[in-house]
Design an enzyme around this catalytic site. Sequence first.
Site, PDB file in Angstrom:
ATOM      1  N   TYR A 288      37.226 -31.943   4.801  1.00 55.25           N
ATOM      2  CA  TYR A 288      37.886 -32.980   5.598  1.00 55.25           C
ATOM      3  C   TYR A 288      39.090 -33.593   4.877  1.00 55.25           C
ATOM      4  O   TYR A 288      39.987 -34.110   5.512  1.00 55.25           O
ATOM      5  CB  TYR A 288      36.906 -34.115   5.919  1.00 55.25           C
ATOM      6  CG  TYR A 288      36.012 -33.866   7.107  1.00 55.25           C
ATOM      7  CD1 TYR A 288      35.256 -32.706   7.210  1.00 55.25           C
ATOM      8  CD2 TYR A 288      35.899 -34.808   8.120  1.00 55.25           C
ATOM      9  CE1 TYR A 288      34.414 -32.499   8.293  1.00 55.25           C
ATOM     10  CE2 TYR A 288      35.065 -34.612   9.207  1.00 55.25           C
ATOM     11  CZ  TYR A 288      34.331 -33.452   9.289  1.00 55.25           C
ATOM     12  OH  TYR A 288      33.504 -33.249  10.364  1.00 55.25           O
TER      13      TYR A 288
ATOM     14  N   LYS B 178      27.347 -22.657   0.098  1.00 54.91           N
ATOM     15  CA  LYS B 178      27.684 -21.273   0.464  1.00 54.91           C
ATOM     16  C   LYS B 178      28.171 -20.608  -0.828  1.00 54.91           C
ATOM     17  O   LYS B 178      29.296 -20.117  -0.928  1.00 54.91           O
ATOM     18  CB  LYS B 178      28.757 -21.277   1.574  1.00 54.91           C
ATOM     19  CG  LYS B 178      29.071 -19.912   2.148  1.00 54.91           C
ATOM     20  CD  LYS B 178      27.960 -19.298   2.973  1.00 54.91           C
ATOM     21  CE  LYS B 178      28.330 -17.887   3.414  1.00 54.91           C
ATOM     22  NZ  LYS B 178      27.217 -17.193   4.108  1.00 54.91           N
TER      23      LYS B 178
ATOM     24  N   ASP C 193      24.048 -20.964   5.996  1.00 54.83           N
ATOM     25  CA  ASP C 193      23.644 -20.179   7.176  1.00 54.83           C
ATOM     26  C   ASP C 193      22.123 -20.123   7.279  1.00 54.83           C
ATOM     27  O   ASP C 193      21.543 -20.260   8.360  1.00 54.83           O
ATOM     28  CB  ASP C 193      24.296 -18.784   7.200  1.00 54.83           C
ATOM     29  CG  ASP C 193      24.325 -18.090   5.852  1.00 54.83           C
ATOM     30  OD1 ASP C 193      23.892 -18.698   4.851  1.00 54.83           O
ATOM     31  OD2 ASP C 193      24.768 -16.929   5.791  1.00 54.83           O
TER      32      ASP C 193
ATOM     33  N   ASP D 206      28.180 -32.247   8.730  1.00 57.38           N
ATOM     34  CA  ASP D 206      28.579 -32.591  10.101  1.00 57.38           C
ATOM     35  C   ASP D 206      27.910 -31.633  11.082  1.00 57.38           C
ATOM     36  O   ASP D 206      27.306 -32.047  12.078  1.00 57.38           O
ATOM     37  CB  ASP D 206      30.106 -32.510  10.227  1.00 57.38           C
ATOM     38  CG  ASP D 206      30.574 -32.795  11.643  1.00 57.38           C
ATOM     39  OD1 ASP D 206      30.109 -33.785  12.218  1.00 57.38           O
ATOM     40  OD2 ASP D 206      31.379 -32.007  12.172  1.00 57.38           O
TER      41      ASP D 206
ATOM     42  N   ASP E  84      24.323 -32.314  13.777  1.00 58.45           N
ATOM     43  CA  ASP E  84      24.309 -32.157  15.243  1.00 58.45           C
ATOM     44  C   ASP E  84      23.182 -31.207  15.634  1.00 58.45           C
ATOM     45  O   ASP E  84      22.471 -31.433  16.616  1.00 58.45           O
ATOM     46  CB  ASP E  84      25.643 -31.603  15.762  1.00 58.45           C
ATOM     47  CG  ASP E  84      26.603 -32.698  16.213  1.00 58.45           C
ATOM     48  OD1 ASP E  84      26.554 -33.787  15.618  1.00 58.45           O
ATOM     49  OD2 ASP E  84      27.385 -32.470  17.152  1.00 58.45           O
TER      50      ASP E  84
HETATM   51  C1  IPM Z   1      30.502 -37.434  12.908  1.00 55.72           C
HETATM   52  C2  IPM Z   1      31.675 -37.093  13.804  1.00 55.72           C
HETATM   53  C3  IPM Z   1      32.964 -37.286  13.031  1.00 55.72           C
HETATM   54  C4  IPM Z   1      32.940 -36.346  11.833  1.00 55.72           C
HETATM   55  C5  IPM Z   1      34.253 -37.095  13.861  1.00 55.72           C
HETATM   56  C6  IPM Z   1      34.286 -38.028  15.044  1.00 55.72           C
HETATM   57  C7  IPM Z   1      35.494 -37.228  13.018  1.00 55.72           C
HETATM   58  O1  IPM Z   1      31.542 -35.800  14.300  1.00 55.72           O
HETATM   59  O2  IPM Z   1      30.458 -38.579  12.410  1.00 55.72           O
HETATM   60  O3  IPM Z   1      29.662 -36.581  12.692  1.00 55.72           O
HETATM   61  O4  IPM Z   1      33.278 -35.162  11.969  1.00 55.72           O
HETATM   62  O5  IPM Z   1      32.576 -36.791  10.738  1.00 55.72           O
HETATM   63 MG    MG Z   2      29.701 -34.874  13.832  1.00 52.98          MG
END
Ligand code: IPM
Ligand code: MG
Length: 352
Positions: free
Chosen positions: A141, A191, A223, A247, A251
């Site tokens: 990032y 990785k 992975d 990140d 999710d």
């Molecule tokens: C998260 C979100 C953020 C990230 C975005 C909105 C920049 O996806 O907090 O996980 O990628 O960190």
């Molecule tokens: Mg996110």
Amino acid sequence: MQANIVLLPGDGIGPEVVTEAVRVLEGIASKHGHSFSFTEHLMGGCSIDKYGSSLTEETLAACQAADAVLLGAVGGPKWDDPNAKDRPERGLLALRKGLKVFANLRPVKVHPALMEWSPLKPEILEGVDILVVRELTGGLYFGWPKGREIKDGRERAVDTLEYYDYEIKRVMHLAFKLAKGRKKKVISVDKANVLESSRLWRQIATQIGQEYPDVELEHMLVDTASMRLITGPAEMDVVVTENMFGDILTDEASVLAGSMGMLSSASLGESGPGLYEPIHGSAPDIAGKGIANPVGTILSSAALLRHSLNLEKEAATIESAIDEVITSGARTNDIGGKLSTTQMADEIITRL
Ligand code: IPM
Ligand code: MG
């Protein structure tokens, strides 16, 4: 206890869920004799609209001076132009960097009453209790160089996955410390079979691990980790990883809990205010309808009490109220119910 909390409701459903979390915090304050003052600022797309910048210096300074910061969500289709010079997400990254919150804690638990809301089988979900520690201010990032250019007549874009040893060390120490209070297992995700930054990550994980002989350390390729999250999540305890891997994996992990709307996060640094936010986004499709699930943000406010204000008892009160509410069958739309955002929060508040 007196505390000064900065609110950054942000965009989309952000303001709706933050409003409810504030009501919960006020409920806690009056019950336990604390006094919390709340100051609201714009951040994200709403700040671009008003000030032409996703994060103004004033807002960052207010956050830095606060005891803690509670954030809703940022972003939305309105600000998605790829050529825009500023984006809501840029403000969020600048805020994380500006607060020096290098570790993002994302707990993933599965409430038994919500197992049917996960696409995974109940026997896989049984006993899941994972804490993902995502490195938050380095890696892909933030690495340099980053950008676009025309090279040899072709358009080229570059992002850099960069880590300094100290950045890995501090997040590793935190992961091991947290594991000591849990099941004493750390999975360091990288990785290392491909990336140089991951080989440094693994080397430092091993080195720091030796300082915590009572905590078991396992290295896992990212992975493999993505697969294990859905084949054997109950065997995972603390998972520590690079910013972008974290990140993506969180999710994926949210699917275990039945809904993204249920998950909270706490971003912490060495000192200074912590930043607390649900892991879900601004959900433009349901914004303004009053149906968003406020639980992720309310759980984030519990984390705020725990980590920034040292109010463990109050944090646990909120968490058990949420447990009871879910057990009782109260549900917002994302988990198959009809309660509004406010009604869901009411259920929680009456149980504090
Ligand atoms: C998260 C979100 C953020 C990230 C975005 C909105 C920049 O996806 O907090 O996980 O990628 O960190
Ligand atoms: Mg996110």
